[in-house]
Design a protein around this motif. Structure first.
Motif, mmCIF file in Angstrom:
data_model
loop_
_atom_site.group_PDB
_atom_site.id
_atom_site.type_symbol
_atom_site.label_atom_id
_atom_site.label_comp_id
_atom_site.label_asym_id
_atom_site.label_seq_id
_atom_site.Cartn_x
_atom_site.Cartn_y
_atom_site.Cartn_z
ATOM 1 N N LEU A 21 0.993 -1.253 -0.022
ATOM 2 C CA LEU A 21 -0.053 -0.051 0.006
ATOM 3 C C LEU A 21 0.849 1.092 0.075
ATOM 4 N N VAL A 22 1.910 1.291 0.829
ATOM 5 C CA VAL A 22 2.790 2.515 0.859
ATOM 6 C C VAL A 22 3.501 2.781 -0.463
ATOM 7 N N LEU A 23 4.064 1.645 -1.213
ATOM 8 C CA LEU A 23 4.913 1.675 -2.516
ATOM 9 C C LEU A 23 3.770 1.976 -3.447
ATOM 10 N N THR A 27 -4.437 4.667 -4.394
ATOM 11 C CA THR A 27 -5.152 5.124 -5.718
ATOM 12 C C THR A 27 -4.642 4.310 -6.877
ATOM 13 N N LYS A 28 -3.554 3.761 -6.750
ATOM 14 C CA LYS A 28 -3.222 3.281 -8.024
ATOM 15 C C LYS A 28 -3.348 1.533 -7.875
ATOM 16 N N PHE A 32 -4.502 -0.850 -10.745
ATOM 17 C CA PHE A 32 -3.557 -2.306 -11.129
ATOM 18 C C PHE A 32 -4.604 -3.490 -11.004
ATOM 19 N N ALA A 33 -5.507 -3.663 -10.137
ATOM 20 C CA ALA A 33 -6.410 -4.883 -9.973
ATOM 21 C C ALA A 33 -7.255 -4.996 -11.042
ATOM 22 N N LYS A 34 -7.660 -3.669 -11.679
ATOM 23 C CA LYS A 34 -8.789 -3.796 -12.818
ATOM 24 C C LYS A 34 -7.938 -4.385 -13.792
#
Length: 85
Positions: A21-23, A27-28, A32-34
């Motif tokens: 989550l930090v890296l 919002t990304k 990425f999952a989509k």
């Protein structure tokens, strides 16, 4: 016991999730999952298409095989072949 035996426990997985989550940032990750989901969907569709193509080709080859006439070899040719040995 965790997923990989004693190597990863619940706390280890939580720390890994927090680092991700930090890296990548919150919002990304949905983007990425989509993208990952769409890639998996396309891959599955292509696998089904390839399996269908293989089945059609197999059916076509078996139909062509049934349409062929049997070929007989004259005895004189078989005798010559055995004499040449």
């Amino acid at each position: 016991m965790g997923i990989f035996g004693n190597a990863l426990s619940g706390w280890h997985l939580l720390i890994i999730v927090l680092v991700v989550l930090v890296l990548f940032g919150a919002t990304k990750l949905p983007v990425f999952a989509k993208g990952l989901g769409q890639s998996i969907k396309i891959f599955r569709k292509e696998m089904v298409d390839v399996q269908d193509d293989i089945a059609k080709d197999k059916d076509k080859r078996s139909d062509e095989h049934l349409d062929r006439e049997t070929v007989t070899v004259p005895e004189s040719q078989t005798r010559r072949a055995s004499e040449d040995r």
